[in-house]
Write an enzyme that holds these catalytic residues in place. Sequence first.
Site, PDB file in Angstrom:
ATOM      1  N   GLU A  60      -1.997   4.666   1.148  1.00 48.22           N
ATOM      2  CA  GLU A  60      -2.890   3.692   1.795  1.00 48.22           C
ATOM      3  C   GLU A  60      -2.814   3.721   3.318  1.00 48.22           C
ATOM      4  OE1 GLU A  60      -1.163   3.008  -0.915  1.00 48.22           O
ATOM      5  OE2 GLU A  60      -2.650   2.376  -2.401  1.00 48.22           O
ATOM      6  N   HIS A 129      -0.298  -8.260  -8.063  1.00 49.53           N
ATOM      7  CA  HIS A 129      -1.731  -7.951  -8.040  1.00 49.53           C
ATOM      8  C   HIS A 129      -2.577  -9.173  -7.719  1.00 49.53           C
ATOM      9  CE1 HIS A 129      -0.695  -4.175 -10.108  1.00 49.53           C
ATOM     10  NE2 HIS A 129      -1.864  -3.737  -9.681  1.00 49.53           N
TER      11      HIS A 129
END
Lengths: 326, 337
Positions: A60, A129
């Site tokens: 990322e 998450h």
Amino acid sequence: MAEIAYWEAIRRAHDEELAHDRMVIAMGEDIGVAGGTYKATSGLYQKYGADRIIDTPISENSYTGIGIGASMAGMRPIIEIMSINFALLALDTLINAAAKIRYMSGGRVSCPIVMRTPGGTAHQLAAQHSARLARMFMSTPGLRVVTPRGPLDAYGMLKSAVRCNDPVIIIEHESMYNMRGEVPDTETFRPLEGAEIVRVGTDITLIGYNYSVHLCLAAADKLAAMGLSAEVLDLRALRPIDRDTIRRSVEKTHKVVIAEEDEAAVGVGSEIISVITEECFFALDAQPVRVHAADVPVPYNRQLEKAAIPNADDVLAAALKVLGRV
Amino acid sequence: MNASDQKRLLREMIFYRRFEERSFEAYMERKIGGFLHLYSGQEAVATGVLETARCGHDYVITGYRDHVHAIKAGAPAREVMAELYGKETGSSRGRGGSMHIFDPTVNFMGGYALVGQPFPLAAGLALACKHKGTDQIAICFLGDGANNQGTFHETMNMASVWKLPVLFVCENNLYAIGTRIDRSTAVTDQYKRVCAYNIPASQHDGQDIDVVMTAASDAIAHVRAGRGPYFIEFMTYRQRGHSMSDSNAYRSKEEERKWLERDPIKIYGDRLKKAKVLTDKDIAAMEKSVLDEIENDIVRFAEDSPEPRVEDLNKYCLDDQSDPRWIGPLVQGEQHG
Ligand SMILES: Cc1ncc(C[n+]2csc(CCOP(=O)(O)OP(=O)(O)O)c2C)c(N)n1
Ligand SMILES: [Mg+2]
């Protein structure tokens, strides 16, 4: 005017911007051959090829950095990060680079990237998450942060974000990709600034952004059934904040509830209350109330998760409290 | 290389050395603030690599030890000095300072303080070159310490998979601030680390500018030919501390002395004298003209330049000329639900 899903709106914006400008590319994990975790880029790999719809490895920070570097040389990358939780790995390139390069180069270099990522709780995805983190980006000078609440803004704000010369963070929501709404058939741009009065009312202002606007709308329906008129304000942009629209609404209703899906501390609600205090403190007839998540990592258990995240009834209860009805 | 180019290169290196030493003096006079990282001792690397690149055409990016890279890439030395002074005429309008020199007019895309951050930015610049189909390349200069960041590994991988036209130049000066490379890094030969990413790599003497130019031109030819990234490592040594407050206590006097003997300006000057390209007298004249230029042009310009206006504090945060179509104002009532 067709009714389309949120994910389709994002896909359409990608498609139009990719067609409009060869310098536009999309990059992210599984966005190409696999079509995107949320289908937001489905079919585009076939249409625009591997050089423009770039499947990245799970890196990322560096693929965001590559997008930033490319944008410094004139490209317009749309970077998807699969979940805002994973965007934490890209904070160095987003906050230390993209947000600062224009300033520290004395305005000579810009980073017109778009970073899109879902930033809300879905169903039982547990703590790693379910972070929301909008508050972290909204506190960073040099960024624009927008939070489309439905298909029209998801489409039109992405298009504006691609054209705009600033780095733009678009916070979407895992639970909203299938939400449907009307989007004009003709090309439309939606501004990256400006709060929107989504429902006009006179007794109280309910302020939300992204998913929490829908909680406010549901609460407003219930209030209406009780004969109370709520105005619903969608912040739309968390950076910069539209102070004027907030002030005008509060000067009209004199009462405020702010609904956020995130934890309260140092968050959207605290910022909005500060804005109201600074702009129109004496217009308030009651103390503002925040509706927010519990101050814990989001739990897996269904009951616990439900208890941790605010819902429309929480907004309603807060509104009744502010209105002196409880 | 002909004699006039050789003389020019020697003068450039003398100029860079004096530029750095003069900024040290200005720092001591408190005319320059913040962190100041000097390049003295490593001149042959940036000078040699960029001599073989196409400056102004290729993209160049580096860390915080960036003055010389910026100037050799084409940024006016006056503006770089003015930036160190924090002046409005500086390369970054006084907003960046020593560590953040930018000059996009010559594709010098900055100095960055975050160790390892330029790796992906460089690969992104290269991605843009590839996408546009030009014969430009991106050149990324970083230290040995930067190779222990995740961005090093992530970027090498992507640069290789996507065959990006990027040259990574590792300036291995054996230290990351006070930590010697063998105390922090399992494989001390940095060029060996990229074989895991299938990137061709080599290691060379960074003190001899002729060696640097020969090695760099091969590496650049590889990258420019569209054959993907290349990683080139130069062994070098900084003569000063890491930054201004560094006493170098972690290095032995013996080691410093050994490397001082391999001063890149001395090596090249001796070679040119031996080849009768110039004499001691010529070099003395060169040093004098550099001194004059730095004092009477470069430093004078920085000193005489205006400060940024405090009213402009908020300028450059976002695009000041954004098109209202993209940012607003919003017309209320266009959207429902
Ligand atoms: C991400 C990050 N961590 C730590 C630092 C502090 N720091 C600045 S320079 C440096 C050493 C870097 O060494 P190297 O890459 O070898 O470059 P050199 O200074 O030797 O040119 C460190 C640890 C920083 N600026 N950024
Ligand atoms: Mg080093």
